[in-house]
Write an enzyme that holds these catalytic residues in place. Structure first.
Site, short mmCIF file in Angstrom:
data_model
loop_
_atom_site.label_atom_id
_atom_site.label_comp_id
_atom_site.label_asym_id
_atom_site.label_seq_id
_atom_site.Cartn_x
_atom_site.Cartn_y
_atom_site.Cartn_z
N TYR A 160 0.80 -1.13 0.10
CA TYR A 160 -0.09 -0.12 0.04
C TYR A 160 0.66 1.28 -0.17
O TYR A 160 0.81 2.21 -0.73
CB TYR A 160 -0.89 -0.05 1.27
CG TYR A 160 -1.74 1.56 1.42
CD1 TYR A 160 -2.36 1.75 0.54
CD2 TYR A 160 -1.34 2.01 2.59
CE1 TYR A 160 -3.05 3.04 0.86
CE2 TYR A 160 -1.87 3.18 3.25
CZ TYR A 160 -2.81 3.80 2.08
OH TYR A 160 -3.46 4.92 2.16
N1 LIG Z 1 -8.53 7.44 6.36
C1 LIG Z 1 -7.28 7.42 6.40
O1 LIG Z 1 -6.87 7.47 7.70
C2 LIG Z 1 -6.25 7.60 5.26
C3 LIG Z 1 -4.87 7.73 5.74
C4 LIG Z 1 -4.07 8.00 4.84
C5 LIG Z 1 -4.28 8.17 3.37
N2 LIG Z 1 -5.73 7.75 3.25
C6 LIG Z 1 -5.93 7.78 1.71
O2 LIG Z 1 -7.12 8.97 1.50
C7 LIG Z 1 -7.93 8.48 0.48
C8 LIG Z 1 -9.55 8.58 1.02
O3 LIG Z 1 -9.40 7.42 1.96
P1 LIG Z 1 -10.90 7.07 2.73
O4 LIG Z 1 -10.34 6.65 4.04
O5 LIG Z 1 -11.80 8.19 2.45
O6 LIG Z 1 -11.04 5.64 2.06
P2 LIG Z 1 -12.66 5.00 1.46
O7 LIG Z 1 -12.13 3.73 1.17
O8 LIG Z 1 -13.63 5.25 2.39
O9 LIG Z 1 -12.65 5.76 0.09
C9 LIG Z 1 -12.11 5.57 -1.22
C10 LIG Z 1 -13.16 5.34 -2.23
O10 LIG Z 1 -12.49 5.19 -3.52
C11 LIG Z 1 -13.41 4.34 -4.21
N3 LIG Z 1 -12.45 3.80 -5.03
C12 LIG Z 1 -11.63 2.88 -4.69
N4 LIG Z 1 -10.99 2.35 -5.76
C13 LIG Z 1 -11.70 2.73 -6.95
C14 LIG Z 1 -11.52 2.85 -8.46
N5 LIG Z 1 -10.56 2.00 -8.64
N6 LIG Z 1 -12.33 3.46 -9.01
C15 LIG Z 1 -13.31 4.45 -8.59
N7 LIG Z 1 -13.26 4.64 -7.19
C16 LIG Z 1 -12.65 3.79 -6.41
C17 LIG Z 1 -13.91 3.53 -3.04
O11 LIG Z 1 -15.14 2.83 -3.67
C18 LIG Z 1 -14.06 4.39 -1.83
O12 LIG Z 1 -15.52 4.84 -1.96
C19 LIG Z 1 -7.47 6.99 -0.14
O13 LIG Z 1 -6.44 7.40 -1.19
C20 LIG Z 1 -6.51 6.60 0.97
O14 LIG Z 1 -5.47 5.80 0.71
C21 LIG Z 1 -6.52 7.71 3.92
#
Ligand SMILES: NC(=O)c1ccc[n+]([C@@H]2O[C@H](COP(=O)([O-])OP(=O)(O)OC[C@H]3O[C@@H](n4cnc5c(N)ncnc54)[C@H](O)[C@@H]3O)[C@@H](O)[C@H]2O)c1
Length: 342
Positions: A160
């Site tokens: 990841y």
């Molecule tokens: N939540 C955290 O603590 C955290 C920490 C570090 C980084 N991030 C990053 O922030 C971003 C958002 O995270 P989040 O917590 O909202 O996660 P989340 O999984 O709730 O949101 C990601 C969304 O992207 C959509 N998605 C995934 N693959 C896809 C694809 N191939 N095509 C279209 N849509 C797709 C999913 O359906 C989901 O709704 C991500 O990039 C994640 O890696 C989050």
């Protein structure tokens, strides 16, 4: 009426049915911005939660949702030509550290291929600022007191983090070659209402309420910069208002580089206090007025023991940094959880 103007949208938010994408879209819509939301609504976790978030966004006239997978290059290209987003905030990704150990290929597809299509479409359509989610996981086994943007991130300990690090260097090449303004945001453990079911706060709350044991990895010796969702959203919004600045400090680290003029920057977004996992559990127990059944487990492969965000650079850039106390943020999360799942 100017046809192009009519079609142009202020923001494209990818992952808009996700935790952060939903919260950011709602914030922007409340400010009267035109938002195109994109998501494939995959079933990594409860699709009903994603649909419930979307239901709220769909009530806004200035919101336009497209169910697209970012691996569908043609659809991405058509979306950009039809809607000409001025700014792109790319949050769609396969998230989760532990899931990447068993399922690395989905990370390759969404986080590398999908990222590339978004980057390329942004360049071709003269997007004014391409902002994307990176992660604190890129710091790997960094043992320094707080993680600074110019610390070494060349040794990710799960796939990841490797894909997110790859995003940062892909973005750098586009800023350097095509002058595309890019900002990579390293988020630190984001939590709050509408949060993700695969994350600790959600799982702990659910299991305590259901009288089930909670799994405590690394025997509870983890600590995290927990970042409250509203603080994160405000920071992203402020960053989006500015053009990406040449990241001089970052670029100076590279020998023989003349790259300081590139519109490329990396910023941490995280709380500057690191919270011990056992303290988090005690706050949940207090709020729920119920003790957890604790199942202590060893450190999991790929898990980072401690994270702490250095926020100096963020503060210099936007004058604010996440500061919601953990007690208040957890309370808001639990209020939402109980209301939503009542
Ligand atoms: N939540 C955290 O603590 C955290 C920490 C570090 C980084 N991030 C990053 O922030 C971003 C958002 O995270 P989040 O917590 O909202 O996660 P989340 O999984 O709730 O949101 C990601 C969304 O992207 C959509 N998605 C995934 N693959 C896809 C694809 N191939 N095509 C279209 N849509 C797709 C999913 O359906 C989901 O709704 C991500 O990039 C994640 O890696 C989050």
């Amino acid at each position: 009426m100017n046809k192009k103007k009519e079609k142009q949208s202020d923001f494209l938010i990818t992952g808009s049915a996700g935790f952060i994408g939903f919260s950011l879209s709602k914030f922007l819509l409340d400010k009267g911005k035109n938002v195109i939301g994109l998501d494939n609504l995959n079933n990594y976790y409860d699709v009903n939660l994603k649909k419930s978030r979307l239901k709220i966004l769909n009530k806004y006239e200035n919101f336009n949702f497209k169910k697209i997978d970012i691996e569908e290059k043609e659809k991405i290209n058509n979306l950009f030509s039809n809607h000409k987003p001025e700014k792109v905030i790319h949050l769609a990704a396969q998230a989760g550290v532990r899931y990447s150990i068993q399922n690395p290929e989905i990370y390759l597809k969404s986080n590398i291929n999908g990222f590339f299509y978004l980057l390329e479409a942004s360049r071709k359509n003269n997007v004014s600022h391409f902002i994307y989610a990176s992660t604190s996981s890129v710091y790997g086994e960094n043992t320094q007191n707080s993680f600074k943007e110019d610390h070494n991130t060349d040794h990710p300990i799960q796939f990841y983090a490797a894909t997110k690090k790859a995003n940062e260097v892909m973005a750098h090449s586009y800023s350097a070659l095509y002058n595309l303004p890019t900002t990579g945001l390293r988020f630190f453990t984001v939590y709050g209402p509408w949060g993700r079911p695969d994350m600790a706060l959600f799982k702990f709350t659910k299991n305590i309420l259901e009288n089930k044991p909670i799994e405590i990895f690394n025997k509870g010796n983890h600590s995290r910069s927990f970042t409250y969702i509203e603080d994160l959203i405000k920071s992203i919004y402020k960053i989006s208002l500015e053009p990406a600045k040449a990241d001089k400090k970052w670029n100076q680290k590279k020998p023989n580089s003349s790259s300081s003029k590139y519109p490329y920057q990396i910023l941490n977004i995280g709380s500057n206090s690191s919270i011990k996992l056992m303290y988090l559990i005690s706050i949940i127990e207090k709020k729920l007025e119920k003790k957890a059944i604790k199942n202590y487990l060893p450190l999991q492969r790929g898990d980072i023991k401690n994270t702490k965000s250095n926020t100096e650079k963020l503060k210099r850039a936007i004058k604010i940094s996440p500061n919601t106390p953990i007690e208040k943020g957890v309370e808001k999360f639990i209020d939402w959880f109980i209301e939503f799942y009542k």
